[in-house]
Enzyme design. Structure first.
Site, PDB file in Angstrom:
ATOM      1  CG  LEU A 109     -21.023 -14.021  -8.180  1.00  0.00           C
ATOM      2  CD1 LEU A 109     -22.248 -13.884  -9.078  1.00  0.00           C
ATOM      3  CD2 LEU A 109     -21.435 -14.661  -6.856  1.00  0.00           C
ATOM      4  CB  CYS A 133      -6.837  -7.642   2.651  1.00  0.00           C
ATOM      5  SG  CYS A 133      -5.549  -6.409   2.430  1.00  0.00           S
ATOM      6  N   GLY A 188     -14.173 -21.712  -5.988  1.00  0.00           N
ATOM      7  CA  GLY A 188     -12.810 -22.256  -6.001  1.00  0.00           C
ATOM      8  C   GLY A 188     -12.329 -22.651  -4.632  1.00  0.00           C
ATOM      9  CB  VAL A 219      -0.948  -0.012   1.224  1.00  0.00           C
ATOM     10  CG1 VAL A 219      -1.578   1.356   1.441  1.00  0.00           C
ATOM     11  CG2 VAL A 219      -2.030  -1.057   1.021  1.00  0.00           C
ATOM     12  CE  LYS A 236      -4.392  -6.903   7.368  1.00  0.00           C
ATOM     13  NZ  LYS A 236      -5.249  -5.759   7.696  1.00  0.00           N
ATOM     14  CD  GLU A 260      -1.039  -7.750  -1.958  1.00  0.00           C
ATOM     15  OE1 GLU A 260      -0.589  -8.842  -2.305  1.00  0.00           O
ATOM     16  OE2 GLU A 260      -1.079  -7.375  -0.776  1.00  0.00           O
ATOM     17  CE  LYS A 277      -4.942  -9.833  -5.846  1.00  0.00           C
ATOM     18  NZ  LYS A 277      -6.063  -8.938  -5.960  1.00  0.00           N
TER      19      LYS A 277
END
Ligand SMILES: NC(=O)c1ccc[n+]([C@@H]2O[C@H](COP(=O)([O-])OP(=O)(O)OC[C@H]3O[C@@H](n4cnc5c(N)ncnc54)[C@H](O)[C@@H]3O)[C@@H](O)[C@H]2O)c1
Length: 462
Positions: free
Chosen positions: A282, A292, A285, A11, A295, A175, A352
């Site tokens: 949607l 993020c 998986g 960030v 937590k 990210e 990801k």
């Protein structure tokens, strides 16, 4: 404007670089000396598309500097961003000790002159007032330090030195597309009771609000939502909790699809076209992870708990997510029966695609569970395989290329939907495996094409 960003993670660094690119004078501060040296040499410590080029060009124009010197940063900035991490404690609540250290540090270096202190870190609701208190603690602690013999006493009254307001400015970047998101935000949220601070924040963001650096420069102005401090803090938590719940919802639907013989990808298309629902988030998986969602959802549950409210829906979203990891394992057991002595190859390790972030990545839990069941785990990831990150991982052999990953594997599991994984030569990979089995944890691959390539293919909810 003169800006100081404290904390140069995903960030802080992106915020600092993008604000410098739009013309502000930015000093980025971090306590990690190695990281600061790397950035001073023009290299980004994180992988984020487009970031390195912007960083280099802003440094070349003199708009962007990096330092470990908090005092210099505080003196430089009219606007001081706090962008340090707020990881989860084992209890689920946020660990705010880094924010506290920065707030106190700012207080100890304030020396008159109005400042806006901006919380960009995701902090528990009510932290705005707490930050003000900690900054004031920093001011008074410094004043308590005796002046050395011969030194000049700082006689200014704390209220004069500490002329500042606190603003909550939650961050919504993703990210993997953080630079794009910074220049093309859906909204900017500013929480404060101070009209002066809000006016300065609006001025800071004018180039972005007017979309001067956006992909579509003709689109209307970015909405700026001005709220009180606590509401801005809640907007961040509620946004992430909603998105995480939406994913858990479609995963729940996927699990029912699996049982009744429906295909969740078709179902998601059918419901996603409803404009009240929307298509995003949607994709059924392996579940949500990253730095993020886990937590922030647990912090919101914890806050609700503190105030005597049980956040049942959020707790269920977490439960569904935890169970989702298990489902991949169950699918492997369904096809391979006993996992002990089997070799499983993971396609993707990061939480990801297009990021190098491994925090709370589903792959880590899968590796741990496969190890526990006696399986050997191999993995290939476009970023992790080529970086020092691979050395920090245990219980997994990280291969340097995807084709070697397939060697002697009993099954492959697609964990991260990197675009490159669509283009792999699966027919050739299948031939190198003991048994060509693919568990597609992201419903990312073309089932018919995989079957044509000789694979037994299993997705999630299809
Ligand atoms: N990563 C995301 O996608 C994302 C998105 C939105 C909001 N957030 C929130 O933003 C905050 C920052 O997240 P991140 O992912 O960038 O964190 P990060 O862990 O990547 O980076 C934090 C940085 O702060 C530095 N730091 C720690 N203590 C410091 C101190 N006292 N002084 C100066 N620097 C210090 C660390 O060295 C590190 O470089 C968190 O609260 C997070 O929840 C993150």
């Amino acid at each position: 404007m003169r800006v100081c960003v404290i904390g140069t993670g995903y960030v802080g660094l992106v915020t600092g670089v993008c604000l410098a690119h739009v013309g502000h004078d930015v000093v980025c501060i971090d306590v990690n000396e190695e990281k600061v040296k790397l950035m001073q040499s023009g290299q980004s410590p994180i992988f984020e598309p487009g970031l390195s080029d912007l960083m280099k060009s802003s440094m070349a124009t003199g708009h962007l500097q990096f330092s470990t010197n908090l005092q210099a940063g505080v003196e430089h900035g009219e606007i001081l961003f706090i962008a340090v991490g707020t990881p989860a404690l084992p209890t689920g609540e946020s660990d705010t000790r880094y924010v506290e250290a920065v707030a106190k540090g700012i207080g100890s270096h304030l020396n008159g002159g109005y400042k806006v202190i901006v919380n960009k870190s995701t902090v528990p609701i009510g932290s705005g007032d707490w930050v003000r208190m900690i900054v004031m603690d920093g001011v008074t602690e410094r004043q308590a330090v005796p002046v050395p013999a011969g030194g000049v006493p700082e006689t200014t009254h704390p209220e004069v030195i500490a002329d500042f307001d606190v603003v909550s400015n939650p961050e919504f970047l993703r990210e993997g597309s953080a630079v794009y998101d910074t220049f093309n935000p859906d909204r900017i949220v500013l929480g404060s009771n101070s009209p002066r601070a809000i006016a300065m924040m609006k001025e800071l963001y004018t180039p972005i609000v007017e979309r001067r650096f956006a992909e579509d420069t003709t689109a209307g102005a970015v909405p700026v939502v001005v709220t009180d401090l606590s509401s801005a803090e809640m907007v961040k938590y509620a946004s992430n909790a909603f998105l995480a719940t939406k994913i858990s919802f479609i995963n729940e639907v996927a699990n029912i699809c699996d049982r009744v013989g429906a295909d969740v990808t078709q179902v998601a298309q059918g419901i996603g076209l409803d404009s009240r629902i929307g298509k995003k988030f949607l994709q059924a998986g392996i579940g949500w992870g990253g730095s993020c969602f886990p937590k922030d959802v647990s912090a919101l549950i914890h806050t609700a708990d503190d105030y005597g409210y049980e956040a049942q829906l959020l707790k269920a979203a977490v439960d569904v997510n935890n169970r989702q990891r298990q489902i991949t394992l169950e699918k492997l057991q369904q096809v391979l029966k006993i996992l002990k002595g089997k070799t499983v190859g993971l396609l993707g390790l990061t939480f990801k695609p297009d990021t190098d972030d491994m925090r709370d990545a589903p792959s880590l839990i899968l590796i741990e569970q496969l190890n526990r069941l006696g399986a050997k785990v191999k993995a290939y990831d476009p970023i992790v395989s080529q970086s020092g990150l691979r050395h920090g991982l245990t219980g997994v052999i990280v291969e340097s290329d995807a084709s070697h990953l397939a060697d002697s594997c009993d099954a492959l599991v697609l964990v991260t939907d990197w675009q490159q994984f669509k283009e792999l030569d699966y027919a050739a990979m299948g031939q190198r495996m003991n048994s060509p089995i693919m568990i597609d944890g992201r419903n990312f691959l073309d089932r018919e094409a995989m079957v044509r390539a000789g694979f037994q293919y299993m997705g999630i909810g299809r």
